[in-house]
Design a protein around this motif. Structure first.
Motif, PDB file in Angstrom:
ATOM      1  N   VAL A 124       0.833  -1.196   0.000  1.00 31.37           N
ATOM      2  CA  VAL A 124       0.000   0.000   0.000  1.00 31.37           C
ATOM      3  C   VAL A 124       0.870   1.250   0.000  1.00 31.37           C
ATOM      4  CG1 VAL A 124      -1.774   1.297   1.232  1.00 31.37           C
ATOM      5  CG2 VAL A 124      -1.834  -1.210   1.213  1.00 31.37           C
ATOM      6  N   SER A 125       0.565   2.173  -0.911  1.00 34.10           N
ATOM      7  CA  SER A 125       1.239   3.462  -0.980  1.00 34.10           C
ATOM      8  C   SER A 125       0.233   4.562  -0.644  1.00 34.10           C
ATOM      9  CB  SER A 125       1.818   3.687  -2.383  1.00 34.10           C
ATOM     10  OG  SER A 125       2.416   4.957  -2.480  1.00 34.10           O
ATOM     11  N   HIS A 126       0.625   5.495   0.225  1.00 32.96           N
ATOM     12  CA  HIS A 126      -0.244   6.607   0.623  1.00 32.96           C
ATOM     13  C   HIS A 126       0.198   7.871  -0.116  1.00 32.96           C
ATOM     14  CE1 HIS A 126      -2.087   4.287   3.923  1.00 32.96           C
ATOM     15  NE2 HIS A 126      -0.878   3.754   4.052  1.00 32.96           N
ATOM     16  N   ILE A 127      -0.759   8.558  -0.736  1.00 32.65           N
ATOM     17  CA  ILE A 127      -0.464   9.759  -1.513  1.00 32.65           C
ATOM     18  C   ILE A 127      -1.118  10.950  -0.836  1.00 32.65           C
ATOM     19  CG2 ILE A 127      -0.805  10.951  -3.716  1.00 32.65           C
ATOM     20  CD1 ILE A 127      -0.793   7.164  -3.591  1.00 32.65           C
ATOM     21  N   VAL A 128      -0.336  12.011  -0.596  1.00 28.56           N
ATOM     22  CA  VAL A 128      -0.826  13.233   0.044  1.00 28.56           C
ATOM     23  C   VAL A 128      -0.515  14.416  -0.870  1.00 28.56           C
ATOM     24  CG1 VAL A 128      -0.664  14.762   2.041  1.00 28.56           C
ATOM     25  CG2 VAL A 128      -0.477  12.280   2.348  1.00 28.56           C
TER      26      VAL A 128
END
Length: 432
Positions: free
Chosen positions: A393-397
């Motif tokens: 899982v990659s989190h993008i902000v």
């Protein structure tokens, strides 16, 4: 000045092909294009330690609100480089620098009066004046660690230059050679300065970051931080700013002094800003992958191109790195970007993949700015590559950053003059 003119008049130093930019400037992207009529060569001249044409500076403005400073050798009032040490096949000629050639320059954002504050150090640059140009067809010598022909030590210089603003009247040298302690007047309404010294590899005091390490590097910013060479700045009305030597930044017990002393941008006038809230900027962020064997790029655009290369694009050579996947982040720009004074920042966390020890661990991430002008309401497409072998899982902000003080031309959160991020939106993506 007389030296350069005499050489040119005698025919010893002829004029060769100009140094142009390998990629045409884009008026609404990156640094922008040069504003016509804004280019001027300063009267400042500095002798080279080995002789020949003197060094000088040229100042110009760009379409994205930057003021940039170019350095080089001066002949007949023109700024350029010399064909020596591998540059231009050692033809011995003087090659004028194109105003669009922004490699090896210093840039800063303009304040409300159109003034910029720039301080740069180029440590170990070739005495030809050709800096930051390893990809240019003209060639040249480079640090011994590179794959290109290395420069002999005698052909390297340490160059310090910048714009200290309209209130600065002088700098004081703390040099390694003759001239130490000398007070030098700044030039013009920009408060420009230029120092050129023979290259000297320097050993840093442990824990001090603002000193020269290794054979060649460059650094800079809107504030003047402690280098080995500049000890003080004088301002109007008898005011001054004293800078400690790098070794003095350590206290007697070997601990770093809290905070980094610097000479601030005296005379900076902030432009009136509009307060923007997270609620006004909020946008849904979507993330998806575009798998392909080959990818092509043009400016900020990257697209799959397994078949034909689209017109105006070039294929990216990716065979040396790990297999990568193009990740696309899309959102709506609620606030316009009209210059270098603002941008959107996209941060992507790396997945934690315990099955693959070569993948980054917890807390690793990458970030990048948008670098083009954007209309309010425009849909933004931002791309970056991720390692196909690192699954999870990659989190993008996504955030919005503005310039709220003297700033350089590196849109990176946390650097001087750039505000904290205002939240725009976030999303997650699973790398299969």
């Amino acid at each position: 000045m007389a030296t350069g003119s005499a050489l040119a008049a005698s025919g010893v130093l002829r004029t060769g092909a100009p140094v142009g930019t390998p990629v045409p400037a884009i008026p609404n992207a990156y640094e922008g294009a040069v504003v016509p009529g804004s280019v001027h060569v300063l009267t400042l001249r500095v002798a080279d330690p080995g002789g020949g044409p003197p060094w000088g500076l040229r100042v110009l403005k760009t379409t994205r609100g930057l003021t940039c400073v170019q350095f080089g050798r001066v002949v007949d009032g023109r700024l350029g480089v010399l064909g020596r040490d591998g540059a231009f096949h050692d033809d011995g000629a003087f090659h004028p620098l194109s105003v669009d050639f922004l490699n090896g320059v210093g840039c800063g954002t303009d304040d409300a009066r159109g003034q910029a504050f720039v301080n740069e150090e180029f440590h170990g640059t070739p005495d030809s004046g050709l800096a930051g140009d390893q990809q240019h067809a003209s060639g040249g010598c480079y640090p011994a660690s590179s794959r290109r022909p290395s420069c002999p030590p005698s052909a390297l210089r340490d160059v310090y230059f910048g714009l200290l603003g309209p209130d600065a009247v002088s700098i004081t040298r703390r040099a390694r050679s003759a001239g130490a302690g000398a007070t030098i007047p700044t030039a013009g309404s920009d408060g420009a300065y230029l120092i050129v010294l023979p290259h000297t590899p320097t050993s840093c005091v442990p824990g001090v970051v603002f000193c020269a390490v290794g054979e060649s590097f460059s650094t800079g910013g809107p504030e003047l931080v402690p280098y080995e060479v500049i000890g003080a700045v004088g301002y109007r009305a008898g005011k001054s700013c004293e800078l400690p030597a790098p070794a003095q930044l350590l206290q007697s017990r070997g601990r770093r002094v809290d905070g980094m002393p610097a000479c601030s941008a005296v005379g900076y006038v902030a432009a009136p800003g509009r307060r923007i809230t997270a609620r006004q900027l909020a946008s849904t962020v979507s993330v998806y992958a575009e798998p392909a064997r080959f990818y092509c790029e043009r400016a900020e655009e990257t697209v799959p191109c397994d078949g034909r290369v689209p017109r105006g694009y070039r294929r990216i050579d990716m065979h040396l790195g790990p297999p990568e996947l193009l990740l696309v982040v899309e959102f709506t720009a609620r606030a316009a970007v009209q210059s270098f004074d603002s941008h959107y920042e996209i941060k992507t966390s790396d997945p934690i993949d315990s099955r693959n020890p070569s993948c980054p661990g917890a807390g690793a991430s990458q970030f990048g700015p948008t670098q083009t002008n954007l209309r309010a309401g425009q849909r933004v497409r931002y791309t970056e590559f991720v390692d196909r072998a690192c699954m999870g899982v990659s989190h993008i902000v996504v955030g919005y950053v503005t310039v709220d003080g003297p700033s350089g031309a590196a849109p990176v959160p946390g650097l001087p003059g750039q505000s904290a991020e205002i939240p725009v939106g976030r999303a997650t993506f699973v790398i299969p």
